[in-house]
Scaffold this motif. Structure first.
Motif, PDB file in Angstrom:
ATOM      1  N   ASP A  77       7.132   4.515   9.120  1.00 51.48           N
ATOM      2  CA  ASP A  77       8.085   3.658   8.814  1.00 51.48           C
ATOM      3  C   ASP A  77       7.954   3.939   6.516  1.00 51.48           C
ATOM      4  O   ASP A  77       9.159   4.343   6.063  1.00 51.48           O
ATOM      5  N   GLY A  78       6.808   4.459   6.068  1.00 47.80           N
ATOM      6  CA  GLY A  78       6.385   4.522   4.657  1.00 47.80           C
ATOM      7  C   GLY A  78       4.778   4.377   5.181  1.00 47.80           C
ATOM      8  O   GLY A  78       4.166   4.710   5.636  1.00 47.80           O
ATOM      9  N   VAL A  79       4.279   3.834   4.098  1.00 52.96           N
ATOM     10  CA  VAL A  79       2.956   3.439   3.510  1.00 52.96           C
ATOM     11  C   VAL A  79       2.623   2.318   2.975  1.00 52.96           C
ATOM     12  O   VAL A  79       3.210   1.547   2.350  1.00 52.96           O
ATOM     13  N   LEU A  80       1.741   1.385   3.555  1.00 52.23           N
ATOM     14  CA  LEU A  80       1.036   0.534   2.999  1.00 52.23           C
ATOM     15  C   LEU A  80       0.116   0.464   2.108  1.00 52.23           C
ATOM     16  O   LEU A  80      -0.697   1.510   2.482  1.00 52.23           O
ATOM     17  N   ALA A  81       0.688  -0.285   0.660  1.00 50.45           N
ATOM     18  CA  ALA A  81      -0.959  -0.243  -0.522  1.00 50.45           C
ATOM     19  C   ALA A  81      -1.578  -1.510  -0.091  1.00 50.45           C
ATOM     20  O   ALA A  81      -1.062  -2.673  -0.296  1.00 50.45           O
ATOM     21  N   LEU A  82      -2.876  -1.490  -1.097  1.00 55.69           N
ATOM     22  CA  LEU A  82      -3.605  -2.795  -0.438  1.00 55.69           C
ATOM     23  C   LEU A  82      -4.264  -2.883  -2.236  1.00 55.69           C
ATOM     24  O   LEU A  82      -5.042  -2.321  -2.632  1.00 55.69           O
ATOM     25  N   GLY A  83      -3.990  -4.490  -2.561  1.00 55.35           N
ATOM     26  CA  GLY A  83      -4.269  -4.382  -3.587  1.00 55.35           C
ATOM     27  C   GLY A  83      -5.245  -5.142  -3.880  1.00 55.35           C
ATOM     28  O   GLY A  83      -5.150  -5.989  -2.961  1.00 55.35           O
ATOM     29  N   GLY A 120       7.940   6.994  -2.406  1.00 54.47           N
ATOM     30  CA  GLY A 120       8.303   6.136  -3.548  1.00 54.47           C
ATOM     31  C   GLY A 120       9.359   5.256  -3.295  1.00 54.47           C
ATOM     32  O   GLY A 120       8.653   4.309  -4.363  1.00 54.47           O
ATOM     33  N   VAL A 121       9.963   4.754  -2.512  1.00 53.08           N
ATOM     34  CA  VAL A 121      10.567   3.820  -3.157  1.00 53.08           C
ATOM     35  C   VAL A 121       9.980   2.681  -2.215  1.00 53.08           C
ATOM     36  O   VAL A 121       9.427   2.660  -1.513  1.00 53.08           O
ATOM     37  N   SER A 122       9.404   1.364  -3.025  1.00 50.46           N
ATOM     38  CA  SER A 122       9.235   0.370  -2.627  1.00 50.46           C
ATOM     39  C   SER A 122      10.100  -0.936  -1.600  1.00 50.46           C
ATOM     40  O   SER A 122      11.436  -0.330  -1.566  1.00 50.46           O
ATOM     41  N   LEU A 123       8.975  -0.583  -0.287  1.00 49.28           N
ATOM     42  CA  LEU A 123      10.084  -1.773   0.783  1.00 49.28           C
ATOM     43  C   LEU A 123       9.807  -3.299   0.403  1.00 49.28           C
ATOM     44  O   LEU A 123      11.063  -3.932   0.542  1.00 49.28           O
ATOM     45  N   ALA A 124       8.623  -3.652   0.250  1.00 46.85           N
ATOM     46  CA  ALA A 124       8.253  -4.927   0.326  1.00 46.85           C
ATOM     47  C   ALA A 124       7.232  -5.039  -0.434  1.00 46.85           C
ATOM     48  O   ALA A 124       5.894  -3.973  -0.899  1.00 46.85           O
ATOM     49  N   SER A 125       6.606  -6.438  -1.373  1.00 44.42           N
ATOM     50  CA  SER A 125       5.551  -7.128  -1.398  1.00 44.42           C
ATOM     51  C   SER A 125       5.493  -8.301  -1.008  1.00 44.42           C
ATOM     52  O   SER A 125       5.595  -8.809  -0.634  1.00 44.42           O
ATOM     53  N   ILE A 126       3.736  -8.382  -0.580  1.00 47.14           N
ATOM     54  CA  ILE A 126       3.398  -9.512   0.636  1.00 47.14           C
ATOM     55  C   ILE A 126       2.086 -10.054  -0.196  1.00 47.14           C
ATOM     56  O   ILE A 126       0.865  -9.165  -0.391  1.00 47.14           O
ATOM     57  N   GLU A 127       2.549 -10.936  -1.488  1.00 48.66           N
ATOM     58  CA  GLU A 127       0.989 -11.185  -1.860  1.00 48.66           C
ATOM     59  C   GLU A 127       0.571 -12.449  -1.067  1.00 48.66           C
ATOM     60  O   GLU A 127       0.475 -12.148  -0.477  1.00 48.66           O
ATOM     61  N   ALA A 128      -0.852 -12.504  -1.663  1.00 47.17           N
ATOM     62  CA  ALA A 128      -2.017 -13.116  -0.919  1.00 47.17           C
ATOM     63  C   ALA A 128      -1.958 -14.939  -1.395  1.00 47.17           C
ATOM     64  O   ALA A 128      -1.261 -14.753  -2.465  1.00 47.17           O
ATOM     65  N   LEU A 129      -2.247 -15.311  -0.061  1.00 49.19           N
ATOM     66  CA  LEU A 129      -1.991 -16.680  -0.505  1.00 49.19           C
ATOM     67  C   LEU A 129      -3.644 -16.865  -1.294  1.00 49.19           C
ATOM     68  O   LEU A 129      -4.288 -16.635  -1.965  1.00 49.19           O
ATOM     69  N   GLY A 176      -4.701   1.390  -9.820  1.00 50.00           N
ATOM     70  CA  GLY A 176      -3.740   0.951  -9.037  1.00 50.00           C
ATOM     71  C   GLY A 176      -2.638   2.108  -9.096  1.00 50.00           C
ATOM     72  O   GLY A 176      -1.219   1.265  -8.210  1.00 50.00           O
ATOM     73  N   ARG A 177      -2.776   3.447  -9.273  1.00 53.11           N
ATOM     74  CA  ARG A 177      -2.080   4.606  -8.512  1.00 53.11           C
ATOM     75  C   ARG A 177      -1.769   5.204  -6.989  1.00 53.11           C
ATOM     76  O   ARG A 177      -2.609   4.764  -6.560  1.00 53.11           O
ATOM     77  N   LEU A 178      -0.587   5.067  -6.442  1.00 54.50           N
ATOM     78  CA  LEU A 178      -0.760   5.921  -5.217  1.00 54.50           C
ATOM     79  C   LEU A 178       0.445   7.287  -5.319  1.00 54.50           C
ATOM     80  O   LEU A 178       0.938   6.993  -5.570  1.00 54.50           O
ATOM     81  N   SER A 179      -0.210   7.764  -4.712  1.00 50.61           N
ATOM     82  CA  SER A 179       0.040   9.782  -4.881  1.00 50.61           C
ATOM     83  C   SER A 179       0.225   9.608  -3.678  1.00 50.61           C
ATOM     84  O   SER A 179      -1.320   9.309  -2.325  1.00 50.61           O
ATOM     85  N   SER A 180       0.707  10.721  -3.392  1.00 49.44           N
ATOM     86  CA  SER A 180       0.325  12.180  -2.319  1.00 49.44           C
ATOM     87  C   SER A 180       1.130  13.315  -2.469  1.00 49.44           C
ATOM     88  O   SER A 180       1.736  13.542  -3.575  1.00 49.44           O
TER      89      SER A 180
END
Length: 145
Positions: A99-105, A116-125, A53-57
């Motif tokens: 404006d950044g990067v989207l990461a899907l889990g 690396g600052v969190s802007l939003a989290s969209i939870e799945a239905l 679950g790590r996101l790196s650049s």
């Protein structure tokens, strides 16, 4: 887990490995394995997502090799960003945006700045608990998972 990076060598094949990096805490176990990578053309970053679950650049930088011709450069990778995007999921996909990067889990889409600052989290239905891929709808701001 090592991630090889390739650069144009001018040869017929066109690619050669230039560096290897370790994702995570230095252990070479399967949780550190890179499972997704994407190139961010806006900032020339290579984004990677791991099984843990790590996101790196990383930024490709070119250093002069003093032992050779002064015009010769040696490409290497410098860590820019590393965040724990998901606790119980691998990074399934990465999409760099303006404006950044989207990461899907498995159960969410997370939005981060390139720093690396969190802007939003969209939870799945609840009806779609296992997200596998995402895409941006052209000429709109819609995200489809």
């Amino acid at each position: 887990a090592d991630m090889g990076v390739y650069a144009d060598t001018g040869e017929q094949e066109g690619w050669a490995e230039i560096d290897r990096i370790n994702i995570g805490n230095g252990n070479n176990n399967t949780n550190n394995a890179v499972v997704y990578a994407a190139f961010d053309a806006a900032e020339e970053l290579i984004w990677s997502g791991s099984a843990s679950g790590r996101l790196s650049s990383h930024l490709v930088q070119y250093d002069t090799d003093d032992s050779q011709d002064m015009n010769a450069t040696i490409p290497s990778l410098r860590l820019v960003t590393q965040v724990r995007a998901f606790v119980e999921s691998p990074v399934r996909q990465i999409i760099p945006v303006s404006d950044g990067v989207l990461a899907l889990g498995d159960k969410a889409v997370r939005v981060y700045t390139r720093g690396g600052v969190s802007l939003a989290s969209i939870e799945a239905l609840e009806e779609a608990p296992n997200l596998l891929c995402m895409d941006l709808v052209p000429q709109t701001s819609a995200l489809v998972c």
